[in-house]
Design a protein around this motif. Structure first.
Motif, PDB file in Angstrom:
ATOM      1  N   ILE A 165      44.266 -37.278  -9.575  1.00  0.00           N
ATOM      2  CA  ILE A 165      43.729 -37.705 -10.874  1.00  0.00           C
ATOM      3  C   ILE A 165      44.807 -37.455 -11.929  1.00  0.00           C
ATOM      4  O   ILE A 165      45.140 -36.313 -12.229  1.00  0.00           O
ATOM      5  CB  ILE A 165      42.453 -36.912 -11.230  1.00  0.00           C
ATOM      6  CG1 ILE A 165      41.378 -37.135 -10.156  1.00  0.00           C
ATOM      7  CG2 ILE A 165      41.934 -37.330 -12.611  1.00  0.00           C
ATOM      8  CD1 ILE A 165      40.120 -36.290 -10.358  1.00  0.00           C
ATOM      9  N   HIS A 166      45.341 -38.542 -12.459  1.00  0.00           N
ATOM     10  CA  HIS A 166      46.349 -38.415 -13.519  1.00  0.00           C
ATOM     11  C   HIS A 166      45.680 -38.427 -14.882  1.00  0.00           C
ATOM     12  O   HIS A 166      46.277 -37.984 -15.860  1.00  0.00           O
ATOM     13  CB  HIS A 166      47.360 -39.556 -13.435  1.00  0.00           C
ATOM     14  CG  HIS A 166      48.153 -39.548 -12.170  1.00  0.00           C
ATOM     15  ND1 HIS A 166      49.404 -38.985 -12.072  1.00  0.00           N
ATOM     16  CD2 HIS A 166      47.857 -39.992 -10.919  1.00  0.00           C
ATOM     17  CE1 HIS A 166      49.862 -39.107 -10.829  1.00  0.00           C
ATOM     18  NE2 HIS A 166      48.933 -39.718 -10.108  1.00  0.00           N
ATOM     19  N   ASN A 167      44.477 -38.992 -14.933  1.00  0.00           N
ATOM     20  CA  ASN A 167      43.806 -39.087 -16.232  1.00  0.00           C
ATOM     21  C   ASN A 167      42.341 -39.405 -15.993  1.00  0.00           C
ATOM     22  O   ASN A 167      42.005 -40.518 -15.579  1.00  0.00           O
ATOM     23  CB  ASN A 167      44.462 -40.198 -17.057  1.00  0.00           C
ATOM     24  CG  ASN A 167      44.011 -40.163 -18.498  1.00  0.00           C
ATOM     25  OD1 ASN A 167      42.953 -39.617 -18.822  1.00  0.00           O
ATOM     26  ND2 ASN A 167      44.814 -40.742 -19.372  1.00  0.00           N
ATOM     27  N   ILE A 168      41.469 -38.437 -16.254  1.00  0.00           N
ATOM     28  CA  ILE A 168      40.047 -38.656 -15.960  1.00  0.00           C
ATOM     29  C   ILE A 168      39.381 -39.507 -17.045  1.00  0.00           C
ATOM     30  O   ILE A 168      38.225 -39.916 -16.897  1.00  0.00           O
ATOM     31  CB  ILE A 168      39.333 -37.305 -15.752  1.00  0.00           C
ATOM     32  CG1 ILE A 168      38.116 -37.502 -14.832  1.00  0.00           C
ATOM     33  CG2 ILE A 168      38.920 -36.682 -17.075  1.00  0.00           C
ATOM     34  CD1 ILE A 168      37.592 -36.229 -14.248  1.00  0.00           C
ATOM     35  N   GLY A 169      40.131 -39.786 -18.101  1.00  0.00           N
ATOM     36  CA  GLY A 169      39.608 -40.633 -19.178  1.00  0.00           C
ATOM     37  C   GLY A 169      39.430 -42.084 -18.757  1.00  0.00           C
ATOM     38  O   GLY A 169      38.739 -42.850 -19.417  1.00  0.00           O
ATOM     39  N   HIS A 170      40.080 -42.472 -17.670  1.00  0.00           N
ATOM     40  CA  HIS A 170      39.951 -43.846 -17.167  1.00  0.00           C
ATOM     41  C   HIS A 170      39.328 -43.773 -15.781  1.00  0.00           C
ATOM     42  O   HIS A 170      39.911 -43.221 -14.868  1.00  0.00           O
ATOM     43  CB  HIS A 170      41.320 -44.523 -17.106  1.00  0.00           C
ATOM     44  CG  HIS A 170      42.022 -44.526 -18.434  1.00  0.00           C
ATOM     45  ND1 HIS A 170      41.688 -45.395 -19.443  1.00  0.00           N
ATOM     46  CD2 HIS A 170      43.003 -43.738 -18.927  1.00  0.00           C
ATOM     47  CE1 HIS A 170      42.446 -45.156 -20.501  1.00  0.00           C
ATOM     48  NE2 HIS A 170      43.252 -44.139 -20.222  1.00  0.00           N
ATOM     49  N   GLN A 171      38.121 -44.326 -15.638  1.00  0.00           N
ATOM     50  CA  GLN A 171      37.395 -44.123 -14.380  1.00  0.00           C
ATOM     51  C   GLN A 171      37.131 -45.410 -13.610  1.00  0.00           C
ATOM     52  O   GLN A 171      36.687 -45.365 -12.475  1.00  0.00           O
ATOM     53  CB  GLN A 171      36.071 -43.402 -14.677  1.00  0.00           C
ATOM     54  CG  GLN A 171      36.310 -42.044 -15.338  1.00  0.00           C
ATOM     55  CD  GLN A 171      35.035 -41.275 -15.620  1.00  0.00           C
ATOM     56  OE1 GLN A 171      33.933 -41.756 -15.377  1.00  0.00           O
ATOM     57  NE2 GLN A 171      35.204 -40.056 -16.134  1.00  0.00           N
ATOM     58  N   ASN A 212      39.625 -36.458   1.063  1.00  0.00           N
ATOM     59  CA  ASN A 212      39.642 -35.177   1.776  1.00  0.00           C
ATOM     60  C   ASN A 212      40.121 -34.057   0.864  1.00  0.00           C
ATOM     61  O   ASN A 212      39.735 -32.907   1.044  1.00  0.00           O
ATOM     62  CB  ASN A 212      40.527 -35.268   3.024  1.00  0.00           C
ATOM     63  CG  ASN A 212      39.935 -36.218   4.043  1.00  0.00           C
ATOM     64  OD1 ASN A 212      40.395 -37.345   4.201  1.00  0.00           O
ATOM     65  ND2 ASN A 212      38.874 -35.795   4.696  1.00  0.00           N
ATOM     66  N   ALA A 213      40.967 -34.396  -0.082  1.00  0.00           N
ATOM     67  CA  ALA A 213      41.339 -33.415  -1.111  1.00  0.00           C
ATOM     68  C   ALA A 213      41.641 -34.170  -2.392  1.00  0.00           C
ATOM     69  O   ALA A 213      41.984 -35.359  -2.374  1.00  0.00           O
ATOM     70  CB  ALA A 213      42.545 -32.589  -0.690  1.00  0.00           C
ATOM     71  N   ILE A 214      41.478 -33.460  -3.504  1.00  0.00           N
ATOM     72  CA  ILE A 214      41.722 -34.043  -4.820  1.00  0.00           C
ATOM     73  C   ILE A 214      42.791 -33.183  -5.476  1.00  0.00           C
ATOM     74  O   ILE A 214      42.716 -31.955  -5.430  1.00  0.00           O
ATOM     75  CB  ILE A 214      40.430 -33.982  -5.664  1.00  0.00           C
ATOM     76  CG1 ILE A 214      39.291 -34.713  -4.938  1.00  0.00           C
ATOM     77  CG2 ILE A 214      40.640 -34.565  -7.055  1.00  0.00           C
ATOM     78  CD1 ILE A 214      37.922 -34.207  -5.330  1.00  0.00           C
ATOM     79  N   THR A 215      43.761 -33.825  -6.049  1.00  0.00           N
ATOM     80  CA  THR A 215      44.707 -33.046  -6.842  1.00  0.00           C
ATOM     81  C   THR A 215      44.707 -33.620  -8.253  1.00  0.00           C
ATOM     82  O   THR A 215      44.322 -34.761  -8.482  1.00  0.00           O
ATOM     83  CB  THR A 215      46.153 -33.091  -6.288  1.00  0.00           C
ATOM     84  OG1 THR A 215      46.685 -34.396  -6.479  1.00  0.00           O
ATOM     85  CG2 THR A 215      46.208 -32.716  -4.825  1.00  0.00           C
ATOM     86  N   THR A 216      45.113 -32.773  -9.184  1.00  0.00           N
ATOM     87  CA  THR A 216      45.370 -33.274 -10.516  1.00  0.00           C
ATOM     88  C   THR A 216      46.657 -32.633 -10.999  1.00  0.00           C
ATOM     89  O   THR A 216      47.219 -31.776 -10.317  1.00  0.00           O
ATOM     90  CB  THR A 216      44.178 -33.062 -11.462  1.00  0.00           C
ATOM     91  OG1 THR A 216      44.470 -33.743 -12.697  1.00  0.00           O
ATOM     92  CG2 THR A 216      43.925 -31.588 -11.751  1.00  0.00           C
ATOM     93  N   VAL A 217      47.159 -33.098 -12.171  1.00  0.00           N
ATOM     94  CA  VAL A 217      48.577 -32.935 -12.432  1.00  0.00           C
ATOM     95  C   VAL A 217      48.995 -31.678 -13.209  1.00  0.00           C
ATOM     96  O   VAL A 217      50.150 -31.577 -13.614  1.00  0.00           O
ATOM     97  CB  VAL A 217      49.151 -34.226 -13.065  1.00  0.00           C
ATOM     98  CG1 VAL A 217      49.171 -35.344 -12.040  1.00  0.00           C
ATOM     99  CG2 VAL A 217      48.320 -34.660 -14.280  1.00  0.00           C
ATOM    100  N   SER A 218      48.070 -30.736 -13.371  1.00  0.00           N
ATOM    101  CA  SER A 218      48.466 -29.408 -13.858  1.00  0.00           C
ATOM    102  C   SER A 218      47.346 -28.429 -13.526  1.00  0.00           C
ATOM    103  O   SER A 218      46.179 -28.826 -13.435  1.00  0.00           O
ATOM    104  CB  SER A 218      48.737 -29.408 -15.366  1.00  0.00           C
ATOM    105  OG  SER A 218      47.533 -29.582 -16.089  1.00  0.00           O
ATOM    106  N   PRO A 383      46.625 -34.380 -19.312  1.00  0.00           N
ATOM    107  CA  PRO A 383      46.570 -33.930 -17.916  1.00  0.00           C
ATOM    108  C   PRO A 383      47.834 -33.167 -17.509  1.00  0.00           C
ATOM    109  O   PRO A 383      47.761 -32.072 -16.963  1.00  0.00           O
ATOM    110  CB  PRO A 383      46.399 -35.232 -17.149  1.00  0.00           C
ATOM    111  CG  PRO A 383      45.639 -36.114 -18.119  1.00  0.00           C
ATOM    112  CD  PRO A 383      46.181 -35.768 -19.483  1.00  0.00           C
ATOM    113  N   CYS A 384      48.981 -33.768 -17.750  1.00  0.00           N
ATOM    114  CA  CYS A 384      50.228 -33.013 -17.557  1.00  0.00           C
ATOM    115  C   CYS A 384      51.122 -33.248 -18.758  1.00  0.00           C
ATOM    116  O   CYS A 384      51.407 -32.359 -19.524  1.00  0.00           O
ATOM    117  CB  CYS A 384      50.953 -33.411 -16.267  1.00  0.00           C
ATOM    118  SG  CYS A 384      52.491 -32.480 -16.108  1.00  0.00           S
ATOM    119  N   GLY A 385      51.543 -34.502 -18.923  1.00  0.00           N
ATOM    120  CA  GLY A 385      52.524 -34.809 -19.955  1.00  0.00           C
ATOM    121  C   GLY A 385      53.914 -34.609 -19.384  1.00  0.00           C
ATOM    122  O   GLY A 385      54.209 -33.573 -18.782  1.00  0.00           O
ATOM    123  N   LEU A 386      54.734 -35.615 -19.537  1.00  0.00           N
ATOM    124  CA  LEU A 386      56.118 -35.507 -19.060  1.00  0.00           C
ATOM    125  C   LEU A 386      57.070 -35.304 -20.226  1.00  0.00           C
ATOM    126  O   LEU A 386      58.080 -34.620 -20.117  1.00  0.00           O
ATOM    127  CB  LEU A 386      56.507 -36.781 -18.304  1.00  0.00           C
ATOM    128  CG  LEU A 386      55.661 -37.068 -17.061  1.00  0.00           C
ATOM    129  CD1 LEU A 386      56.018 -38.427 -16.480  1.00  0.00           C
ATOM    130  CD2 LEU A 386      55.882 -35.980 -16.017  1.00  0.00           C
TER     131      LEU A 386
END
Ligand code: ADP
Ligand code: GLC
Length: 490
Positions: A165-171, A212-218, A383-386
């Motif tokens: 999930i890079h951004n949960i604001g867009h579903q 099977n697994a969920i990751t997000t960016v921070s 979510p993270c920000g680069l």
């Protein structure tokens, strides 16, 4: 491990934001660790723009998605600097559009097709992935497709899925009437029942339920999205899956984002030679047609100009700032008209201090990182920000709201203890932003003598930090191994 990485944008082929950066960097880093990674994305017109050559991989494939028959072909080209194949799904009817994302009535179909096509490509090539790695709502049907429509194929017997999930604001929420078109057939009942009763389908939720697994960016964002304030309606589903939810901070591509080697800079520099940074400031201001003064601090912004990024705070705070202080601001960004208007209006009212450049320019983005004295990211959520990591690497202390990945990467400057790498405000309100800006200007001081020396030390501290992908990629490998135990044994 064999990894099929599927995303709606991959830099440099197509990029609208950080997803494009990460979808190139992570596969590249995984390949560096010896994994067999294949990337799948749509063939957008902009992919062809730059005179690249492509190899035909599949001349014709057909998907039957309910009432629609969708034909596509597949073309490949390596991810620059690697031998990782990127497979482009060419389907003119769906992807020949000016923008990567649209409000068109077939948006659900465009990305349902991408997910189906990714698995069809694997089938045709006989590529049995250990991991299918989906990113954001656009590819979030993949976990369910693997468990239903494609489960008959022994090729996918051992395949496990990861959703990032890079951004949960867009579903990817659509009216339930589109369900027959997304190709789940009789398995449509496995979509979330409550949603169906409410007459909706939510792509991202589907991924959250079946991956099977969920990751997000921070790490901070992983905690935030499990709470109602930041979960955008999905927090309870994430809490239920918290045992397989991991926060892994994004990295930055140091080959591309390093002031010592950056091809976009007029003069390169490093922590030991910060004069080059001043030359970049001069060039940036010249290009922006703003007057240069060594002792006037320049704040930079490079951003999508959207609600998420927190610019609503600026309309109250910035006019006062420019009226009272010798400060300059350069904004590179496009997005919602009201934010574009805000920065253009500021430019008109304070012509020697503020410039807004609309449009998307990779070279200018690099120059803003290098030539600014501070970098502003007042994001509501991030979510993270680069960009804050790019700016740290370029010796440009970021001014940020304490949220998500910004909270994980930026710490507030404490001149007495000589700690911290930027400026952090806790409260998302005018007072918060005012505090953040005032702290930065107070660190700047006169811009001369001892003040300047202290600023240089602050810059160097940020530049000494490492945000590369080397460690992050190991965290992804750990998650891959957790979900695909047969790989761990191999
Ligand atoms: P998000 O993905 O939410 O937009 P990130 O900070 O993760 O935020 O990534 C944004 C990326 O997009 C960065 O690489 C940034 O430099 C780039 N970017 C955003 N707007 C522009 C623009 N107008 N011109 C060039 N690059 C941009
Ligand atoms: C999203 C987020 C951003 C993140 C990027 C890459 O666009 O808004 O914070 O850095 O994805 O993961």
């Amino acid at each position: 491990m064999k990894v099929l990485f599927v995303a709606s944008e991959v830099s440099p082929f197509a990029k609208t934001g950080g997803l494009g950066d990460v979808s190139a960097a992570l596969p590249r880093a995984l390949r560096g660790r010896g994994h067999d990674v294949r990337v799948v994305m749509p063939m957008f017109p902009r992919v062809l723009e730059k005179g690249r050559t492509f190899e035909l991989v599949i001349a014709k494939a057909t998907l039957k998605l309910g009432p629609n028959e969708v034909h596509f072909s597949v073309h490949s080209c390596p991810l620059p600097g690697t031998d990782v194949p990127v497979y482009f799904v060419k389907c003119g009817a769906l992807f020949d559009r000016a923008n990567v994302y649209t409000q068109d009535p077939d948006e659900h179909l465009r990305f349902a097709v991408l997910s189906h096509a990714a698995l069809v490509i694997a089938q045709r090539l006989g590529f049995a992935p250990d991991i299918v790695h989906a990113n954001d709502w656009q590819t979030a049907l993949l976990p369910l497709l693997l468990k239903t429509v494609y489960s008959w194929d022994r090729l996918f017997e051992k395949t496990r899925s990861i959703l990032t999930i890079h951004n949960i604001g867009h579903q990817g929420t659509f009216d339930a009437s589109v369900i027959p078109q997304i190709g789940l057939g009789a398995d449509a009942h496995r979509l979330h029942q409550e949603q169906l009763q409410e007459g909706r389908i939510n792509f991202l939720l589907t991924g959250i339920l079946y991956a099977n697994a969920i990751t997000t960016v921070s790490p901070t964002y992983a905690r935030e999205i499990q709470r109602p304030e930041h979960g955008v309606g999905l927090d309870r589903f994430l809490r239920e899956r918290s045992d397989v939810l991991f926060g892994i901070l994004n990295g930055i591509e140091e080959g591309e984002w390093s002031p010592a080697t950056d091809v976009h800079l007029p003069v390169r520099y490093s922590a030991d030679s910060l004069e080059g940074k001043e030359a970049c400031k001069r060039e940036l201001l010249r290009a922006a047609r703003l007057p240069y003064a060594e002792h006037v601090p320049l704040i930079g912004i490079v951003s999508r100009l959207v609600w998420q990024k927190g610019f609503d705070l600026c309309s109250a705070v910035l006019p006062r700032l420019f009226a009272n202080k010798a400060v300059q601001l350069l904004v590179l960004g496009t997005g919602e008209p009201k934010y574009e208007a805000l920065f253009s209006d500021l430019g008109r009212a304070f012509p020697k201090q503020v410039v807004h450049r609309a449009g998307f320019s990779e070279p200018l983005a690099h120059l803003v990182e290098a030539g600014s004295d501070f970098f502003l990211m007042p994001s509501r959520y991030e979510p993270c920000g680069l960009n804050q990591m790019y700016s740290l690497a370029y010796g440009t202390p970021p001014i940020v709201h304490k949220t998500g990945g910004l909270a994980d990467t930026v710490s507030h400057y404490d001149p007495r203890r000589n700690r911290g790498n930027g400026f952090v405000f806790e409260h998302f309100d005018e007072g918060g932003l005012t505090f953040g800006l005032a702290s930065a200007l107070s660190a700047w001081g006169t811009g001369r003598g001892a003040d300047r020396a202290a600023m240089q030390e602050l810059r160097r501290r940020g530049m000494a930090q490492r945000f590369g992908w080397d460690e992050r990629v190991a965290d992804y490998e750990t998650v891959y191994r957790k979900v695909a135990p047969h790989v761990a044994r191999a």
